[in-house]
Design an enzyme around this catalytic site. Structure first.
Site, PDB file in Angstrom:
ATOM      1  N   TYR A   1     -12.620  21.036 -14.514  1.00 45.59           N
ATOM      2  CA  TYR A   1     -12.971  19.705 -14.727  1.00 45.59           C
ATOM      3  C   TYR A   1     -14.197  19.502 -13.788  1.00 45.59           C
ATOM      4  O   TYR A   1     -14.051  20.017 -12.451  1.00 45.59           O
ATOM      5  CB  TYR A   1     -11.699  18.729 -14.371  1.00 45.59           C
ATOM      6  CG  TYR A   1     -12.402  17.224 -14.294  1.00 45.59           C
ATOM      7  CD1 TYR A   1     -12.806  16.645 -15.421  1.00 45.59           C
ATOM      8  CD2 TYR A   1     -12.707  16.555 -13.187  1.00 45.59           C
ATOM      9  CE1 TYR A   1     -13.269  15.374 -15.508  1.00 45.59           C
ATOM     10  CE2 TYR A   1     -12.974  15.345 -13.046  1.00 45.59           C
ATOM     11  CZ  TYR A   1     -13.387  14.781 -14.258  1.00 45.59           C
ATOM     12  OH  TYR A   1     -13.827  13.468 -14.210  1.00 45.59           O
TER      13      TYR A   1
ATOM     14  N   ARG B   1       0.863  -1.418   0.029  1.00 42.25           N
ATOM     15  CA  ARG B   1      -0.071   0.020   0.102  1.00 42.25           C
ATOM     16  C   ARG B   1       0.813   1.334   0.054  1.00 42.25           C
ATOM     17  O   ARG B   1       0.547   2.344  -0.437  1.00 42.25           O
ATOM     18  CB  ARG B   1      -0.994   0.057   1.149  1.00 42.25           C
ATOM     19  CG  ARG B   1      -1.867   1.029   1.423  1.00 42.25           C
ATOM     20  CD  ARG B   1      -3.269   0.949   1.859  1.00 42.25           C
ATOM     21  NE  ARG B   1      -3.248   0.118   3.051  1.00 42.25           N
ATOM     22  CZ  ARG B   1      -2.686   0.171   4.158  1.00 42.25           C
ATOM     23  NH1 ARG B   1      -2.316   1.576   4.603  1.00 42.25           N
ATOM     24  NH2 ARG B   1      -2.879  -0.608   5.157  1.00 42.25           N
TER      25      ARG B   1
ATOM     26  N   LYS C   1      -5.791  10.435 -19.121  1.00 38.85           N
ATOM     27  CA  LYS C   1      -5.863  10.890 -20.271  1.00 38.85           C
ATOM     28  C   LYS C   1      -4.558  10.965 -21.057  1.00 38.85           C
ATOM     29  O   LYS C   1      -4.181   9.594 -21.563  1.00 38.85           O
ATOM     30  CB  LYS C   1      -6.213  12.445 -19.968  1.00 38.85           C
ATOM     31  CG  LYS C   1      -7.235  12.672 -18.925  1.00 38.85           C
ATOM     32  CD  LYS C   1      -8.456  12.201 -19.438  1.00 38.85           C
ATOM     33  CE  LYS C   1      -9.749  11.938 -18.149  1.00 38.85           C
ATOM     34  NZ  LYS C   1      -9.947  13.100 -17.325  1.00 38.85           N
TER      35      LYS C   1
ATOM     36  N   ASP D   1      -3.655  22.116 -12.548  1.00 43.54           N
ATOM     37  CA  ASP D   1      -4.122  20.910 -13.113  1.00 43.54           C
ATOM     38  C   ASP D   1      -3.693  20.955 -14.529  1.00 43.54           C
ATOM     39  O   ASP D   1      -4.280  21.931 -15.098  1.00 43.54           O
ATOM     40  CB  ASP D   1      -5.726  20.847 -13.138  1.00 43.54           C
ATOM     41  CG  ASP D   1      -6.131  19.340 -13.614  1.00 43.54           C
ATOM     42  OD1 ASP D   1      -5.400  18.885 -14.600  1.00 43.54           O
ATOM     43  OD2 ASP D   1      -7.332  18.776 -13.291  1.00 43.54           O
TER      44      ASP D   1
HETATM   45  C1  LIG Z   1     -10.464  13.678 -16.194  1.00 45.82           C
HETATM   46  C2  LIG Z   1      -9.893  14.770 -15.408  1.00 45.82           C
HETATM   47  C3  LIG Z   1      -9.714  14.694 -13.998  1.00 45.82           C
HETATM   48  C4  LIG Z   1     -10.107  13.529 -13.308  1.00 45.82           C
HETATM   49  O1  LIG Z   1      -9.226  12.534 -13.479  1.00 45.82           O
HETATM   50  P1  LIG Z   1      -9.604  10.921 -13.360  1.00 45.82           P
HETATM   51  O2  LIG Z   1      -8.485  10.233 -13.814  1.00 45.82           O
HETATM   52  O3  LIG Z   1     -10.804  10.593 -14.132  1.00 45.82           O
HETATM   53  O4  LIG Z   1     -10.070  10.784 -12.054  1.00 45.82           O
HETATM   54  C5  LIG Z   1      -9.335  15.875 -13.584  1.00 45.82           C
HETATM   55  N1  LIG Z   1      -8.869  16.975 -14.245  1.00 45.82           N
HETATM   56  C6  LIG Z   1      -8.881  16.848 -15.480  1.00 45.82           C
HETATM   57  C7  LIG Z   1      -8.410  18.179 -16.272  1.00 45.82           C
HETATM   58  C8  LIG Z   1      -9.511  15.870 -16.145  1.00 45.82           C
HETATM   59  O5  LIG Z   1      -9.718  16.012 -17.608  1.00 45.82           O
END
Ligand SMILES: *Cc1c(COP(=O)(O)O)cnc(C)c1O
Length: 381
Positions: free
Chosen positions: A107, A55, A204, A179
């Site tokens: 997001y 973990r 992504k 982000d």
């Molecule tokens: C998809 C996304 C998230 C969330 O990520 P997950 O892997 O789906 O939990 C956060 N920020 C952005 C810009 C995203 O496109």
């Protein structure tokens, strides 16, 4: 030569060779997947290897973290079981009631969670982070501890000036988290521009093949706050599994060429679609008339990313109809994979969304430009 010395090699080289990871026992070029959940204790009751339990300790996960630390020029990185786990761990790591300033357009999943953050004792103000004055107005002196920006941000692809907001944040004793999912470590380097933390939904572009859910945070320095975030990951157990980490490392080997090619196709497509008579607006940071274009030129290098949105003159009906008719584009949420995706965002975000109803979000994959363009043209009809 040791690839781990920071910035000695270009990102493309680091990525292709996964920072030189291999198997020291067999000299296998491709490193193994470390699946073990536990580690053998030494006869003297110690743990000389430093590995105790899965973990908190996993060599495959750590290899990918080392690549991300290198790419973002940070001090350390942590992988999480999703982008949401990565983002929420940062907020859960705050040690006292804190005021947060976050992007108004960002997001949707994280925005919803932040809007309810008062249950953890914190407060939040959503501000237009493409407007520096609006960012400054959102500050609560003595209380604001964190700025959260997403750039370019979902789904309008507005830009936030990372360097300017880092200065504003640091002037009031706060930290800046970026982000950078859509920019990827190749197009924007937030830590170089003054950010304290970079967050990625590795689901992504980083993984890029729509088959792993993963998240990452990279820190400028190993502060006490960072150590709490690390502890929280171990306590909640929202770490990435070894197989997912291995797949992510495999996907990241081609990140550079994918992102460059996707940016190139998106840029050409944005130009072509701007001339379509039924399209009201094309939202893409690379277009000269995009409101964030000047900032994009300043802080994005090598491309403007693979994400764009179009707004249809025929409104919501035309947008939904267009999505229903595509053949090459796939109707799905998510972004950054090799397959091009189209989505009517307002339907998925629901009530209260700042997303216009006439908007379709396009995630450009690796297909042929003409195939993608002609398919959209026939779907718009
Ligand atoms: C998809 C996304 C998230 C969330 O990520 P997950 O892997 O789906 O939990 C956060 N920020 C952005 C810009 C995203 O496109």
């Amino acid at each position: 030569m040791d690839m781990k010395s920071r910035r000695l090699f270009q990102p493309r080289t680091v990525l292709a060779q996964a920072l030189g990871a291999n198997d020291p026992t067999t000299h296998a070029l491709v490193p193994p997947i470390h699946m073990s959940t536990t580690f053998i204790r030494d006869a003297d009751n110690g743990y000389e290897s430093g590995f105790v339990y899965g973990r908190t300790d996993n060599a495959t996960v750590m290899q990918v973290e080392a690549i991300l630390t290198n790419l973002e020029d940070g001090a350390d990185a942590l992988l999480f079981s999703s982008g949401m786990a990565a983002a929420t761990a940062l907020f859960l790591g705050l040690d006292r009631p804190t005021h947060i300033v976050a992007s108004e357009v960002m997001y949707w999943g994280l925005r919803k969670w932040l809007a309810e953050i008062s249950r953890f004792g914190h407060s939040v103000t959503f501000a237009d982070t493409s407007d520096l004055e609006a960012v400054k107005r959102a500050i609560r002196p003595g209380q604001t501890g964190i700025f959260w920006i997403e750039t370019p941000s979902n789904p309008l692809w507005t830009l936030a000036d990372i360097r300017a907001i880092a200065d504003v944040a640091h002037d009031c004793g706060a930290l800046l988290c970026v982000d950078s999912t859509v920019s990827t470590p190749l197009l924007t380097r937030p830590i170089e521009l003054g950010a304290d933390f970079v967050v990625h939904s590795a689901t992504k572009y980083l993984n890029g093949h729509s088959d792993v859910i993963a998240g990452a945070v990279i820190a400028r320095e190993e502060s006490d706050y960072w150590k709490r975030v690390q502890a929280i990951r171990g306590q909640i157990g929202c770490v990435l599994g070894p197989f997912q980490a291995w797949l992510l490392m495999r996907g990241m080997r081609t990140l550079d060429i994918r992102v460059r090619e996707q940016s190139r196709t998106a840029s050409q497509l944005a130009q072509m679609l701007s001339e379509h008579p039924d399209i009201l607006a094309v939202l893409y940071p690379g277009l000269k008339d995009h409101p964030g274009h000047d900032i994009a030129v300043k802080q994005m290098t090598g491309g403007f990313g693979g994400m764009l949105s179009i707004r249809l003159k025929g409104g919501e009906t035309a947008a939904v109809r267009t999505a229903s008719r595509v053949l090459v584009w796939k109707r799905a949420t998510s972004l950054g994979g090799v397959e091009s995706l189209v989505e009517h965002r307002a339907s998925i975000e629901g009530v209260g969304t700042p997303c216009p109803a006439d908007l379709l979000r396009l995630s450009v994959g690796l297909e042929d430009l003409q195939d993608l363009h002609l398919d959209l043209v026939q779907a718009i009809g």
